[in-house]
Design a protein around this motif. Sequence first.
Motif, PDB file in Angstrom:
ATOM      1  N   GLU A   1      36.581  48.931  45.761  1.00 37.64           N
ATOM      2  CA  GLU A   1      35.767  49.835  46.348  1.00 37.64           C
ATOM      3  C   GLU A   1      36.828  50.666  47.880  1.00 37.64           C
ATOM      4  O   GLU A   1      37.214  52.316  47.401  1.00 37.64           O
TER       5      GLU A   1
ATOM      6  N   SER B   1      30.051  46.512  39.414  1.00 36.76           N
ATOM      7  CA  SER B   1      29.113  47.851  39.451  1.00 36.76           C
ATOM      8  C   SER B   1      29.523  48.911  40.990  1.00 36.76           C
ATOM      9  O   SER B   1      29.630  49.949  41.217  1.00 36.76           O
TER      10      SER B   1
ATOM     11  N   LEU C   1      32.373  50.326  40.546  1.00 36.12           N
ATOM     12  CA  LEU C   1      32.275  51.811  39.413  1.00 36.12           C
ATOM     13  C   LEU C   1      31.877  53.106  40.257  1.00 36.12           C
ATOM     14  O   LEU C   1      31.607  54.440  40.441  1.00 36.12           O
ATOM     15  N   ILE C   2      30.408  52.228  41.172  1.00 38.82           N
ATOM     16  CA  ILE C   2      30.221  53.929  42.483  1.00 38.82           C
ATOM     17  C   ILE C   2      31.642  54.378  42.912  1.00 38.82           C
ATOM     18  O   ILE C   2      31.870  55.672  42.695  1.00 38.82           O
TER      19      ILE C   2
ATOM     20  N   LEU D   1      34.874  54.403  42.454  1.00 38.31           N
ATOM     21  CA  LEU D   1      35.477  55.443  41.322  1.00 38.31           C
ATOM     22  C   LEU D   1      34.783  56.836  41.093  1.00 38.31           C
ATOM     23  O   LEU D   1      35.360  57.887  40.719  1.00 38.31           O
ATOM     24  N   GLN D   2      33.344  56.927  40.555  1.00 43.48           N
ATOM     25  CA  GLN D   2      32.852  57.829  40.673  1.00 43.48           C
ATOM     26  C   GLN D   2      32.557  58.746  41.715  1.00 43.48           C
ATOM     27  O   GLN D   2      32.824  59.941  41.545  1.00 43.48           O
ATOM     28  N   ASN D   3      32.604  58.776  42.700  1.00 43.45           N
ATOM     29  CA  ASN D   3      32.882  59.458  43.850  1.00 43.45           C
ATOM     30  C   ASN D   3      33.738  59.645  44.853  1.00 43.45           C
ATOM     31  O   ASN D   3      33.908  60.790  44.881  1.00 43.45           O
ATOM     32  N   HIS D   4      35.355  58.970  43.718  1.00 40.02           N
ATOM     33  CA  HIS D   4      36.376  60.057  44.451  1.00 40.02           C
ATOM     34  C   HIS D   4      37.069  60.241  42.887  1.00 40.02           C
ATOM     35  O   HIS D   4      38.673  60.260  42.841  1.00 40.02           O
ATOM     36  N   ARG D   5      36.350  60.489  42.141  1.00 37.03           N
ATOM     37  CA  ARG D   5      36.906  60.953  41.056  1.00 37.03           C
ATOM     38  C   ARG D   5      37.662  61.000  40.249  1.00 37.03           C
ATOM     39  O   ARG D   5      39.362  60.829  39.785  1.00 37.03           O
TER      40      ARG D   5
ATOM     41  N   TYR E   1      38.159  59.122  36.071  1.00 36.88           N
ATOM     42  CA  TYR E   1      37.995  58.384  34.775  1.00 36.88           C
ATOM     43  C   TYR E   1      37.669  57.159  34.444  1.00 36.88           C
ATOM     44  O   TYR E   1      38.717  56.694  33.809  1.00 36.88           O
ATOM     45  N   VAL E   2      36.381  56.467  34.160  1.00 40.56           N
ATOM     46  CA  VAL E   2      36.680  55.049  33.491  1.00 40.56           C
ATOM     47  C   VAL E   2      36.191  54.965  31.851  1.00 40.56           C
ATOM     48  O   VAL E   2      36.173  55.648  31.509  1.00 40.56           O
TER      49      VAL E   2
ATOM     50  N   ALA F   1      40.641  52.700  34.746  1.00 36.28           N
ATOM     51  CA  ALA F   1      40.411  54.431  35.175  1.00 36.28           C
ATOM     52  C   ALA F   1      41.747  55.263  35.183  1.00 36.28           C
ATOM     53  O   ALA F   1      42.620  54.619  34.812  1.00 36.28           O
TER      54      ALA F   1
END
Length: 254
Positions: free
Chosen positions: A176, A203, A206-207, A209-213, A215-216, A250
């Motif tokens: 991360e 987990s 995944l957080i 990846l979501q915060n840094h744009r 697509y998973v 992703a």
Amino acid sequence: MEHMFESKRVIIGPEGFKKVIDISIPKRVNLPTGYIETEKIAHIPPGGSFFANDVEYFVFPCDTFDYVMHFLKRHTQIVYPKDGAYILMKLDIHPGKRVGEAGTGSGAFTLYLSMAVGPEGRVYTYEQREEFYKKAEKNIKNFSKFDNVVMHNKSVVEGIEEKDLDAFFLDIREPEEAIPAVREALKPAGHLGILVPTTNQVSETLIALQNHRFYVSEVVEIMMRQYKPVAERLRPDDRMIGHTAYMIFARKIL
């Protein structure tokens, strides 16, 4: 000019015996039923055989699988072939691609990437620990068919020198923390693959990846069950390779 991988041979014998040797180094090779000198092995044609105390052994050119699993010197966990092949497909790795990797570890997956991108492609690999870097450098040199690997002895979190990479693969303790640097290095819609051993790491990743744009597309693990190749009593092996790691895939989004 002979490449170093061309001097490797794999000896296969009864009851699953397998040994990878370097025929360029004169030595006695111990077998379950005797021994043989590397000089004699060098004169056995590919797919040929020899006998040691009435037991037949076969000699094959060493392939990438056997080198990684039975010869490569390792001090870290490696990416298993069952995972490595899937990662190559998911990251769309093929000849000519420019791919990043961290960390290098023992260099096993670096070799997979090198073979996959071919002589026109490039693999840029980052390893923070110097002792791992030096061991991986030797492992790669011993078997690489192409001069297409660029090694960096630095932490990927500190920044990635290359830009517009087609794909990146992360196998580090805290992936991360590297997501921002990887995002900067990837081209738009570039592929990212991440390998972690535990669910809490999944987990946390995944957080990030979501915060840094990103697509998973998938979180997956692969099990492999081998069978004993005896026609008269076909059955599974007593042991199997179960969980090795979770894989997260992703793509960079705008």
